[in-house]
Write an enzyme that holds these catalytic residues in place. Sequence first.
Site, mmCIF file in Angstrom:
data_model
loop_
_atom_site.group_PDB
_atom_site.id
_atom_site.type_symbol
_atom_site.label_atom_id
_atom_site.label_comp_id
_atom_site.label_asym_id
_atom_site.label_seq_id
_atom_site.Cartn_x
_atom_site.Cartn_y
_atom_site.Cartn_z
ATOM 1 N N TYR A 56 51.076 -45.397 -37.466
ATOM 2 C CA TYR A 56 49.845 -45.059 -36.741
ATOM 3 C C TYR A 56 48.793 -46.155 -36.873
ATOM 4 C CZ TYR A 56 51.666 -40.234 -36.849
ATOM 5 O OH TYR A 56 52.433 -39.103 -36.733
ATOM 6 N N HIS A 119 59.661 -40.496 -41.217
ATOM 7 C CA HIS A 119 59.054 -40.317 -39.898
ATOM 8 C C HIS A 119 60.058 -39.875 -38.830
ATOM 9 C CE1 HIS A 119 55.321 -41.793 -37.497
ATOM 10 N NE2 HIS A 119 55.848 -40.739 -36.935
ATOM 11 N N SER A 165 60.250 -35.552 -40.863
ATOM 12 C CA SER A 165 59.583 -35.325 -39.582
ATOM 13 C C SER A 165 60.591 -35.551 -38.466
ATOM 14 C CB SER A 165 58.393 -36.284 -39.432
ATOM 15 O OG SER A 165 57.704 -36.077 -38.214
#
Length: 321
Positions: A56, A119, A165
């Site tokens: 991010y 992730h 995730s």
Amino acid sequence: MESNGVPMITLSSGIRMPALGMGTAETMVKGTEREKLAFLKAIEVGYRHFDTAAAYQSEECLGEAIAEALQLGLIKSRDELFITSKLWCADAHADLVLPALQNSLRNLKLEYLDLYLIHHPVSLKPGKFVNEIPKDHILPMDYKTVWAAMEECQTLGFTRAIGVSNFSCKKLQELMAAAKIPPVVNQVEMSPTLHQKNLREYCKANNIMITAHSVLGAIGAPWGSNAVMDSKVLHQIAVARGKSVAQVSMRWVYQQGASLVVKSFNEGRMKENLKIFDWELTAEDMEKISEIPQSRTSSADFLLSPTGPFKTEEEFWDEKD
């Protein structure tokens, strides 16, 4: 610790996590004073859970906001916050996991994370983060060794808990087959337009908390959709309850037993998003939402490759399971 009425959820490892967090993905103001001020404002209005990731590029700004919040007395201790970050795919190799986490800690100016997530269920050739991933860089993940490295991060005290995730039931089964410490969280897309019923049932049976992202359709992201915010069913319920469509969507996720992360840089909406815990959707409301047509917003196209582990969206998400 509760803040502005946000309930605390006890994860399977015993640590407690605020049910609602502020997301930091896909901001249009990465690395700017405006981004830092937005995080600072979120702390001021009551957010205590922040969700970031190496990919991010928001870790440094969040770290600056946390440091400033401590200086201003908005929080007395870093321990009042719950900070989640994520392992990027290029670092999803056994020998790179710990260095990647330590780099995130440097960016955040923190000594430990509360939660560290893988992730995506895929690896990339080692290297710096790039927006356009070469297809020949996409590799299968060695779940056993990567997860063992995640476990080491927790054992060493660099993170209080570990999770994943964007993992399907099938991929969770593969990872858990060799796990000594089970994942406490699976962060996935979930909303009134993507119920994730099978995945939720699997995670509940295995004591894995679902954290929902893209609850409002990830509007503003390249893959975003207006399906949630434009839903006539949700609009009707919102009017009847005197709430916003966003609040109805978030409340629905919470009533399904999931936690959630949402993002807004608007102070009014930040405050509005916190006000979903002192009322309930009725059984009739829930039934209406259960009939909303389902479609996935998130795309895994950037991680698909003819020579990689996943060639189609169906393979990546195990949609046919």
